[in-house]
Write a protein that holds these residues in place. Structure first.
Motif, mmCIF file in Angstrom:
data_model
loop_
_atom_site.group_PDB
_atom_site.id
_atom_site.type_symbol
_atom_site.label_atom_id
_atom_site.label_comp_id
_atom_site.label_asym_id
_atom_site.label_seq_id
_atom_site.Cartn_x
_atom_site.Cartn_y
_atom_site.Cartn_z
ATOM 1 N N PRO A 20 -1.502 -0.121 -9.430
ATOM 2 C CA PRO A 20 -1.957 0.281 -8.095
ATOM 3 C C PRO A 20 -2.649 1.643 -8.143
ATOM 4 N N SER A 21 -3.628 1.835 -7.279
ATOM 5 C CA SER A 21 -4.331 3.114 -7.216
ATOM 6 C C SER A 21 -3.382 4.195 -6.708
ATOM 7 N N GLU A 22 -3.779 5.440 -6.879
ATOM 8 C CA GLU A 22 -2.941 6.551 -6.414
ATOM 9 C C GLU A 22 -2.678 6.465 -4.912
ATOM 10 N N PRO A 23 -3.663 6.224 -4.056
ATOM 11 C CA PRO A 23 -3.371 6.100 -2.618
ATOM 12 C C PRO A 23 -2.396 4.967 -2.307
ATOM 13 N N VAL A 24 -2.523 3.838 -3.006
ATOM 14 C CA VAL A 24 -1.616 2.713 -2.770
ATOM 15 C C VAL A 24 -0.209 3.074 -3.209
ATOM 16 N N LYS A 25 -0.089 3.714 -4.367
ATOM 17 C CA LYS A 25 1.236 4.111 -4.858
ATOM 18 C C LYS A 25 1.921 5.051 -3.869
ATOM 19 N N ILE A 26 1.184 6.014 -3.358
ATOM 20 C CA ILE A 26 1.760 6.970 -2.410
ATOM 21 C C ILE A 26 2.164 6.272 -1.119
ATOM 22 N N LEU A 27 1.339 5.345 -0.653
ATOM 23 C CA LEU A 27 1.675 4.557 0.536
ATOM 24 C C LEU A 27 2.985 3.806 0.333
ATOM 25 N N LEU A 28 3.134 3.162 -0.816
ATOM 26 C CA LEU A 28 4.348 2.399 -1.100
ATOM 27 C C LEU A 28 5.572 3.300 -1.165
ATOM 28 N N LEU A 29 5.433 4.458 -1.803
ATOM 29 C CA LEU A 29 6.562 5.381 -1.913
ATOM 30 C C LEU A 29 7.010 5.879 -0.545
ATOM 31 N N LYS A 30 6.067 6.092 0.354
ATOM 32 C CA LYS A 30 6.411 6.617 1.671
ATOM 33 C C LYS A 30 7.059 5.564 2.563
ATOM 34 N N MET A 31 6.701 4.297 2.382
ATOM 35 C CA MET A 31 7.219 3.259 3.271
ATOM 36 C C MET A 31 8.499 2.608 2.753
ATOM 37 N N ALA A 32 8.833 2.802 1.475
ATOM 38 C CA ALA A 32 9.999 2.127 0.893
ATOM 39 C C ALA A 32 11.306 2.698 1.437
ATOM 40 N N ASN A 34 -10.541 4.938 -19.785
ATOM 41 C CA ASN A 34 -11.170 3.881 -18.997
ATOM 42 C C ASN A 34 -11.239 4.351 -17.549
ATOM 43 N N LYS A 35 -12.426 4.515 -17.005
ATOM 44 C CA LYS A 35 -12.575 5.063 -15.661
ATOM 45 C C LYS A 35 -12.062 4.124 -14.569
ATOM 46 N N ASP A 36 -11.732 2.895 -14.945
ATOM 47 C CA ASP A 36 -11.119 1.965 -13.994
ATOM 48 C C ASP A 36 -9.600 1.963 -14.123
ATOM 49 N N HIS A 37 -9.075 2.761 -15.061
ATOM 50 C CA HIS A 37 -7.628 2.766 -15.321
ATOM 51 C C HIS A 37 -7.223 4.195 -15.681
ATOM 52 N N CYS A 38 -7.352 5.109 -14.704
ATOM 53 C CA CYS A 38 -7.078 6.518 -14.983
ATOM 54 C C CYS A 38 -6.781 7.237 -13.679
ATOM 55 N N PHE A 39 -6.355 8.495 -13.793
ATOM 56 C CA PHE A 39 -6.106 9.302 -12.610
ATOM 57 C C PHE A 39 -7.428 9.871 -12.082
ATOM 58 N N PRO A 40 -7.531 10.039 -10.768
ATOM 59 C CA PRO A 40 -8.813 10.439 -10.162
ATOM 60 C C PRO A 40 -9.395 11.721 -10.749
#
Length: 399
Positions: free
Chosen positions: A288-300, A41-47
């Motif tokens: 969450p999208s890959e950019p959002v996931k990375i943002l969350l990991l960096k700020m936690a 599913n192109k709406d639920h996959c890695f870029p």
């Protein structure tokens, strides 16, 4: 060499991330690479699987995932055999076929191709399901031997951790060959990239003075996610209301409407947050999208990683590379990736003990900076993308 991957569902889980990373690694080393999957599913996959980086073909998507919630394993076998037959019918001539998760197509590939078959075992499937009823026991009495026999037909076996290797050997007693460990990795370049996304885009009511504890896992019961909510409840229970507002728990996870457990467990967790009185301090995010996931990991301030006896666990590596300490259950794969007291904390799966570790992270008892730096160094030394790519290349060349 020409390499084809066979994978059941190219979504956004840890197993899928490994396959994507493996395909990218081989492509960078000038292999010809293709991924054949049953669902994409192109709406639920890695870029990389939708932006043209990787060649992805879908076969067997018309076959249902289950029959009224039943026969999931059997239908997974049918779908993967269908994908293998398509590979044969369309006269693909790979040198090596990497089969992931489901071993059922291996006999077809052995009989009708000249390729070497490599099977990647994340964990034996027969250990991942219950046998509460007589009908289920009867059903699994047929399915389980098929898994062992078909797994044994691969030319080589890979596993994701020493923990899984031990389980593999004790589960598949008829397989005499020693599986080799290929630790999953992360694509460090993706985490070094700058993304045009802010936390306010994701959580509009987020306050800049809030400190975040983060949980990332699929919404599945085996991931032990209630532990994160209960630990957070213990953490804030004795704080004044004003101080409580300084902290937020973000529960982010893979969510697929097709999967009934994702839907029901998500609702269970939301209801539990209300029961525990932490709903106003908790945010739930779906896929969450890959950019959002990375943002969350960096700020936690810390990653709260709750699975017990996790086969490996890719998210702790991602957090450690982002210099975020990890608080995890003292079992399974995290015991091989996290150094207790140095890159994070390993503890029993008890809310009070997780809460104690969370308090250490936000107090002056430890240096979060030094712990974060040690975590990043460990990933770079032992779990880098280059180390993963070189190991996989060596394995395929030997085959």
């Amino acid at each position: 060499m020409n390499v084809v991957f066979l994978h059941p569902d190219l979504g956004i889980g840890g197993a899928e991330r490994l396959i994507v990373d493996a395909a990218v690694a081989l492509k960078q080393k000038e292999y010809q690479v293709k991924i054949i999957t049953n669902h994409h599913n192109k709406d639920h996959c890695f870029p990389e699987t939708r932006d043209g980086t990787l060649n992805v073909e879908v076969h067997g998507m018309w076959i249902p995932r289950s029959f009224f919630g039943r026969f999931i394993a059997f239908l997974a076998y049918v779908k993967m055999i269908c994908a293998a037959l398509c590979l044969v019918i369309f006269r693909e001539k790979p040198d090596i076929i990497i089969v992931d998760q489901v071993s059922a197509p291996i006999p077809v590939l052995r009989w009708f191709t000249n390729a070497k078959i490599l099977f990647y075992c994340h964990f034996p499937d027969l250990l991942l399901t219950g046998r509460q009823s007589f009908v289920k026991r009867l059903y699994r009495s047929v399915i389980d031997p098929i898994e062992e026999v078909t797994t044994s037909m691969a030319h080589k076996h890979l596993v994701n951790s020493d923990f899984t290797r031990r389980v593999f050997k004790t589960t598949f007693k008829s397989i005499s060959s020693e599986p080799e460990i290929l630790y999953p990795s992360i694509n460090l370049l993706a985490f070094d990239r700058e993304y045009d996304v802010s936390i306010q885009d994701v959580i509009p009511d987020y306050r800049s003075d809030q400190e975040v504890f983060l949980s990332i896992n699929r919404y599945e019961r085996k991931k032990n996610l209630p532990l994160a909510l209960k630990a957070f409840g213990h953490f804030i229970q004795n704080l004044s209301p004003d101080v409580q507002k300084k902290y937020r728990l973000i529960m982010a996870g893979g969510y697929d409407e097709r999967v009934e457990e994702n839907v029901t467990h998500y609702k269970e967790l939301v209801n539990l947050s209300v029961e525990l009185g932490v709903a106003s301090h908790t945010t739930f995010l779906k896929s969450p999208s890959e950019p959002v996931k990375i943002l969350l990991l960096k700020m936690a301030r810390a990653l709260i990683y709750t699975p017990d006896k996790e086969h490996f666990g890719i998210v702790p590596l991602e957090a450690m590379y982002c210099r975020t300490p990890v608080i995890a259950v003292n079992s399974g794969g995290p015991m091989e990736t996290i150094i207790d007291g140095v890159t994070g904390f390993l503890t029993k799966d008890e809310p009070e003990l997780f809460s104690d570790a969370m308090k250490k992270v936000v107090s002056n008892e430890i240096s979060g900076v030094s712990m974060g730096n040690a975590a990043r160094t460990r990933v770079e030394q032992f779990f880098s993308f280059n180390a993963f790519a070189n190991s996989l290349n060596r394995i395929l060349q030997e085959m």
